[in-house]
Design an enzyme around this catalytic site. Structure first.
Site, PDB file in Angstrom:
ATOM      1  N   CYS A  46       7.117   4.132   8.261  1.00 34.70           N
ATOM      2  CA  CYS A  46       7.095   3.081   7.232  1.00 34.70           C
ATOM      3  C   CYS A  46       7.898   1.858   7.652  1.00 34.70           C
ATOM      4  O   CYS A  46       7.539   0.724   7.329  1.00 34.70           O
ATOM      5  CB  CYS A  46       7.648   3.619   5.917  1.00 34.70           C
ATOM      6  N   ASP A 120       9.273   3.732   0.266  1.00 33.82           N
ATOM      7  CA  ASP A 120       9.205   3.627  -1.189  1.00 33.82           C
ATOM      8  C   ASP A 120      10.380   2.919  -1.862  1.00 33.82           C
ATOM      9  O   ASP A 120      10.187   1.996  -2.644  1.00 33.82           O
ATOM     10  CB  ASP A 120       9.083   5.027  -1.798  1.00 33.82           C
ATOM     11  N   GLU A 440      10.937  14.182  -6.345  1.00 34.64           N
ATOM     12  CA  GLU A 440       9.496  14.157  -6.566  1.00 34.64           C
ATOM     13  C   GLU A 440       8.920  15.545  -6.319  1.00 34.64           C
ATOM     14  O   GLU A 440       9.384  16.272  -5.436  1.00 34.64           O
ATOM     15  CB  GLU A 440       8.821  13.149  -5.632  1.00 34.64           C
ATOM     16  N   SER A 466       5.355  12.017  -6.723  1.00 37.69           N
ATOM     17  CA  SER A 466       4.989  11.109  -5.643  1.00 37.69           C
ATOM     18  C   SER A 466       3.782  10.277  -6.060  1.00 37.69           C
ATOM     19  O   SER A 466       2.963  10.710  -6.876  1.00 37.69           O
ATOM     20  CB  SER A 466       4.642  11.913  -4.394  1.00 37.69           C
TER      21      SER A 466
END
Length: 580
Positions: A46, A120, A440, A466
């Site tokens: 990411c 995230d 999550e 999630s």
């Protein structure tokens, strides 16, 4: 300029000497000093490429008359931490990232901020920090990963989690699981579906904190560096205009962001994050707004986890601008200010969908008639909870509670085949304080999907989901079990009823008679950042933030939040830090 406090006058000669040691000249120091906050790390795809993106971004700042100064922050990547105790750190990291940005910028009296975000929590943390600082600033998302390929099908990390459940159920062998594992993540970029990162990237565009189109560009696309250079120039334009994040984060722009989240069946984590961003910006924006917006807004994109396509497909179809134009044409959006132009509507006025694209539909011809989530109350959620509706059409469910104190026990039961059709899986003590960190539940929900149970069971938790989760799932139940919320009083076999139209999560069990027997659990940590988080975090119904500790202290009677209290924010803190 804010930076005049460290660079102007004879008495600031030592500070200038330190700056010159980094290679800056007198001319560089005289310019506006722009924080380039990077969330680069080699632990996750990411954020893997963000170090390279910082180079053209800083070039853009210099070309537009500013001096970039780069910092870095920590991150915790959900895809790796998921299903382990490491996931407790994920939501906590949002607060630490926002705190570190605030401290770096205030501590060096910098004039503006550009934040490079990827996974995230880095995205909402960036917006929260900009709201606190209230200085010229914007966010550039590193972009989506490209899809992996397995048997000629496009796959994402979601498919790996679901393959684990399928393998445990005997529906897939370990060799194929390995093939999926090896193919799902082909390189740099955040998870490719309309999961939390891509959901929040769109939300920041709609809030006006990211320039239109920049966040849509995939991580490895050849035009991504040009978007970074563009952002460097735009932040300097904001400096000249005197524009700041709080000019952009308004009740209207927050409603717009929530509208886009529901129209794309985005991650329910966006509810938590937008509530937190609103609080940091001092904007009135409550959890019930999401239910109103979801009921009035259909799903107009066909994106994973409930649909067929991924973020690169949306980019190829015309991007976020096409989604916004469809919503605006139907009267679903308000025109608001942005970092990159005269208004939100102007930024997508010329948007055109790619011919024959199948990702976005008009509001009059949606994929689903109502949005991808709802807010429920009832005797199990007096402060509210969030139901995820992506990937199915059910609006009611009733069944016996299968009660688990923590995610690990629930995952073990699913993998062992002990969950049956009709059950309501209850996972408690996973809230902001109880977890701690509000993990999550993707490992559990993906395992249910892998075992073919997603259409026949429900899941209820005070934890989170999630963005890759789909099915009949309820999270963010407030008050949480650790605070004595009703989930703490449930027993195995209690009948739970879920009714989306009636907005209720309820049971007919006699919870009141059990109240006297309940005892709070000792805190999961008594020192360090975990203990501080447990002590300071707010309810999920207000965003699970830690930026307002006086509220919690006042509620517990430990301090008086007034001018006679030396620790009160109204007494000795400078005006600039009010609300931070």
């Amino acid at each position: 300029m804010h930076s005049d406090r460290i660079k102007k006058g004879m008495h600031r000669a030592p500070a200038r000497a330190m700056l010159k040691a980094t290679g800056l000249s007198d001319e560089d120091i005289a310019r506006p000093l722009v924080a380039v906050v990077n969330t680069w790390s080699e632990v996750t795809p990411c954020n893997l490429h963000l170090r390279e993106l910082a180079v053209p971004l800083k070039e853009g700042v210099r070309a537009a008359g500013g001096t970039p100064i780069e910092f870095n922050t920590i991150l915790v990547t959900d895809g790796i931490a998921m299903g382990s105790e490491g996931m407790q750190a994920s939501l906590m990291s949002r607060e630490t990232i926002a705190d570190s940005i605030e401290l770096a910028v205030r501590g060096h009296c910098l004039d503006a901020v550009v934040i490079l975000a990827g996974c995230d929590k880095t995205l909402p943390a960036a917006a929260m920090a900009l709201a606190r600082l209230d200085r010229p600033g914007l966010v550039l998302y590193g972009g989506s990963i490209m899809p992996g390929r397995h048997h000629e099908l496009a796959i994402t990390i979601q498919d790996v989690f679901e393959a684990v459940g399928a393998c445990a159920a005997g529906r897939m062998d370990e060799d194929e699981l390995g093939e999926i594992e090896n193919a799902a993540c082909p390189g740099a970029g955040a998870c490719g579906g309309q999961f939390t990162a891509n959901t929040m990237a769109q939300a920041l565009t709609v809030l006006g904190l990211s320039p239109m189109g920049a966040n849509d560009v995939p991580a490895v696309h050849p035009t991504k560096p040009e978007q970074a250079r563009r952002c460097g120039g735009l932040v300097m334009d904001m400096v000249r205009r005197g524009a700041s994040a709080r000019d952009l984060i308004t009740t209207d722009s927050l409603c717009n962001a929530a509208t886009v989240v529901t129209a794309t069946a985005g991650s329910t984590n966006a509810i938590l994050h937008l509530l937190a961003i609103a609080r940091e910006a001092g904007q009135p924006f409550e959890i019930d707004e999401f239910d109103r917006i979801a009921r009035e807004t259909p799903v107009i994109t066909d994106l994973k986890p409930g649909g067929r396509f991924m973020a690169p497909d949306l980019f190829a179809a015309g991007g976020t601008a096409v989604v916004l134009k469809a919503l605006a044409d139907a009267g679903k959006l308000a025109d608001t200010a942005t970092c990159d132009g005269p208004s939100l509507f102007a930024s997508f006025a010329d948007a055109q969908a790619t011919e024959n694209q199948q990702v976005v539909r008009p509001v009059a011809d949606p994929f689903k008639p109502r949005g991808g989530f709802g807010i429920l109350y009832g005797n199990l959620a007096p402060e509210g909870c969030v139901i995820k509706l992506a990937g199915h059409g059910r609006l009611q469910h009733s069944g016996p509670a299968r009660v688990f104190d923590g995610e690990d026990a629930a995952f073990e039961a699913v993998q062992a085949g002990r969950i049956q059709a009709g059950d309501v899986v209850v996972i408690r003590y996973e809230g902001p304080r109880g977890g701690p960190g509000m993990r999550e539940m993707l490992a559990v929900t993906a395992a249910l999907v892998g075992q073919g149970l997603s259409d026949s069971v429900a899941l209820v938790t005070d934890g989170r989901f999630s963005g890759a989760t789909y099915g009949f799932m309820i999270g963010h139940v407030s008050p949480e079990a650790a605070d004595g919320g009703p989930l703490a009083l449930l027993e195995e076999g209690d009948i739970l009823s879920i009714d989306v139209d009636a907005r209720t999560l309820s049971t007919d069990a006699d919870l009141a008679s059990r109240r006297s027997r309940w005892q709070p659990r000792p805190p999961a940590a008594t020192q360090g950042v975990y203990a501080r988080y447990i002590d300071q975090v707010s309810s999920a119904s207000t965003g699970a933030t830690t930026a307002f500790p006086f509220e919690r202290q006042a509620a517990s009677g430990r301090v008086r939040n007034d001018s006679t209290n030396p620790l009160s924010p109204s007494s000795n803190m400078p005006t600039e830090t009010q609300g931070a």
